[in-house]
Design an enzyme around this catalytic site. Structure first.
Site, mmCIF file in Angstrom:
data_model
loop_
_atom_site.group_PDB
_atom_site.id
_atom_site.type_symbol
_atom_site.label_atom_id
_atom_site.label_comp_id
_atom_site.label_asym_id
_atom_site.label_seq_id
_atom_site.Cartn_x
_atom_site.Cartn_y
_atom_site.Cartn_z
ATOM 1 N N GLU A 59 32.242 -12.487 37.457
ATOM 2 C CA GLU A 59 32.152 -13.159 36.167
ATOM 3 C C GLU A 59 31.501 -14.520 36.405
ATOM 4 O O GLU A 59 32.071 -15.378 37.083
ATOM 5 C CB GLU A 59 33.537 -13.362 35.558
ATOM 6 C CG GLU A 59 34.303 -12.086 35.300
ATOM 7 C CD GLU A 59 35.713 -12.369 34.822
ATOM 8 O OE1 GLU A 59 36.053 -13.555 34.607
ATOM 9 O OE2 GLU A 59 36.489 -11.410 34.655
ATOM 10 N N ASP A 70 41.423 -22.348 30.098
ATOM 11 C CA ASP A 70 41.293 -22.685 31.512
ATOM 12 C C ASP A 70 42.302 -23.736 31.950
ATOM 13 O O ASP A 70 42.506 -24.754 31.289
ATOM 14 C CB ASP A 70 39.880 -23.197 31.807
ATOM 15 C CG ASP A 70 38.827 -22.142 31.547
ATOM 16 O OD1 ASP A 70 39.118 -20.967 31.810
ATOM 17 O OD2 ASP A 70 37.729 -22.495 31.086
#
Length: 289
Positions: A59, A70
């Site tokens: 990814e 995140d």
């Protein structure tokens, strides 16, 4: 037949890698790294080390300044990528370099950068770079009509996320529009390594498999996997093991790039071993299909 990819019969490198891992009796190893971290050329070298260590799929992160999913490690890596001046064209260059390693290349991105780039244009350019598809953590399937149309036209896979909080209706809605695999976020929280895999992960995979019906759509698990033992645990019930923060942390901690590359390669080897050595499970316990 021309061999072109179609919406009904996708023929991406992602599909091939997942099928190959299944044929080998193991889970696929999926690594994540923001493009441009710590700079564009170095990020390419890091991804090459990830693949050398055993990553089947990578990814490529589209660095973003206002993340919602995140944790601090990936935020720090993305901040360094942005400070280095990483642009959309650089992301696509990293995708192209990733595809050249033989791994399947995906882009992982919040929706806003794709929308600003131009949805149809991004799909076309991603396919031209050798990318297999796009993971969109903050895009709801019912709001993804433009992306569904563009990905169909370009022959790209599209990966949406499900979570432990997803209702049965939400699971069906999401899996119906996924192509490539379904991303099962193992816990409610942000990315980052953890001492143990969330106990919600296996149940979420089983519920997601029920929602996919007879399609056989792979289900891959991410969030919190930090070592080979955890990778083996997840490999016992999932089609793919997704790891991001652990790779980023090894570069952050390294005194220089060469040391970081060695650490990344070794970490990938550990995770790949885990993906191939899932513990033996009791009959009926819901192992990976």
């Amino acid at each position: 037949m021309s061999g072109e990819r179609t919406a009904s019969e996708p023929n991406t490198a992602l599909a091939a890698k997942l099928a190959g891992a299944k044929a080998d009796g193991r889970a696929a190893l999926i690594g994540y790294l923001p493009a441009g971290f710590p700079d564009v050329d170095s990020s390419i070298r890091i991804i090459q080390a990830m693949v050398e260590g055993g990553c089947d799929i990578v990814e490529v992160g589209f660095p973003y300044s206002d993340p919602s999913m995140d944790g601090p490690t990936i935020q720090r890596a993305a901040d360094r990528a942005l400070a280095a001046g990483t642009k959309p064209a650089d992301v696509l260059r990293v995708v192209e370099a990733t595809a050249e390693t033989g791994a399947a290349a995906l882009v992982m991105s919040y929706w806003n950068p794709i929308d600003r780039y131009g949805v149809a244009r991004f799909a076309t350019d991603l396919a031209a770079a050798g990318g297999s598809g796009l993971i969109t953590p903050d895009l709801l399937p019912e709001e993804a009509g433009e992306w569904i149309e563009a990905s169909d036209a370009a022959g790209l896979d599209r990966v949406f996320l499900v979570a432990p909080s997803s209702t049965e209706q939400r699971l069906r809605l999401t899996t119906d529009v996924c192509r490539g695999f379904v991303y099962a976020a193992s816990l409610m929280g942000v990315t980052g390594t953890r001492a143990q895999v969330a106990d919600t992960a296996e149940r979420l995979v089983l519920r997601t498999r029920e929602a996919t019906g007879e399609t056989g759509l792979p289900v891959c698990v991410g969030l919190g996997i930090s070592n080979g033992e955890q990778a083996a645990e997840v490999a016992g019930y999932a089609d793919g093991v997704i790891v991001g923060a652990g790779f980023c942390q090894r570069i952050i901690d390294a005194p220089d790039l060469e040391s970081g590359l060695a650490a990344v390669r070794g970490f990938a080897e550990e995770l790949a071993w885990g993906c191939a050595h899932a513990p033996v499970r009791e009959p009926g316990a819901g192992p990976r299909a």
